[in-house]
Design an enzyme around this catalytic site. Sequence first.
Site, short mmCIF file in Angstrom:
data_model
loop_
_atom_site.label_atom_id
_atom_site.label_comp_id
_atom_site.label_asym_id
_atom_site.label_seq_id
_atom_site.Cartn_x
_atom_site.Cartn_y
_atom_site.Cartn_z
N ASP A 138 38.03 24.65 79.78
CA ASP A 138 37.91 25.33 81.04
C ASP A 138 36.71 24.56 81.82
O ASP A 138 36.10 23.64 81.17
CB ASP A 138 37.74 27.18 80.71
N GLU A 191 41.56 35.49 82.38
CA GLU A 191 40.61 36.93 82.86
C GLU A 191 42.12 37.96 82.95
O GLU A 191 42.80 37.73 82.37
CB GLU A 191 40.26 36.98 84.94
N ASN A 247 34.90 40.84 79.16
CA ASN A 247 35.80 41.50 79.59
C ASN A 247 37.12 41.14 79.45
O ASN A 247 37.93 41.63 79.36
CB ASN A 247 36.19 41.35 81.58
N HIS A 267 37.97 37.95 78.88
CA HIS A 267 38.85 36.74 79.29
C HIS A 267 38.86 35.74 78.02
O HIS A 267 37.58 36.18 76.84
CB HIS A 267 38.00 36.23 80.16
#
Length: 243
Positions: free
Chosen positions: A67, A142, A135, A137
């Site tokens: 990423d 996401e 979270n 991810h």
Amino acid sequence: MRLLKADDYDDLSRKSAELVVEQLRAKPTSLLVLPTGNTPLGLFRQLVGAAKSGEVDLTSARFVTLDEYAGIPRNDRRRLLLWLKRELFDPIGIAASAVHALDPMADPVAEAARIEAIIAEGGGIDLAVVGLGPNGHVAFNEPGSPFDSRTRQIDLTPESIRSNATYWGGEADVPRKGLTLGLGTLRESRTIVLIASGTAKARILTETIEGAISTEVPASLLRLHPDSLIIADHDALSGSANA
Ligand code: PGA
């Protein structure tokens, strides 16, 4: 999905490095995807040590970045490629030509297609190592990211902006958009390994391992993969019945 328990962070770093070393011994030209973040730093130190001692040769390996932030200059201090270069590629002497990096300045749609084509033409990802976001991810996928999503630009959620703020100073320093390999792209990796360390990851790791397999917890995708592994230390597993 298999779960490999590590005693502590050092053990996690050693165990994850062993997997990368085994992969490279079996296939020196492997196409690898490695994460940024704090969790892989020990893994990188182990790999640098193994490369310097001659235990493993990474010079034939190929890399695609997992990423990147979008819309920042290529030489921006926050560029995730530069983090990988500093911690791993430069100490080992990996040639720039071996690294296919998401370009933060390119048109995102064209850039996503370019990286997907590189992966396909390169015979697919052999081993992807990913971290675990607070979270759930995976890379910048996401919650809500479809399990068949491809490489694309995304908006970072407030939770990811908060967690990324620890890398760069404050929330205002975190770019709002990211480029990420998709969950569908990562799912096609021959092997996928998730590393998680520390009590801050305990709640989301428990959900990943024991909760519903759901796009609300992108990391739960690993449970659908035929050759996936979670390596987690004792602290990260402290909320889990598997600990
Ligand atoms: P960390 O980040 O390794 O710094 O905890 C993981 C992630 O957000 O993917």
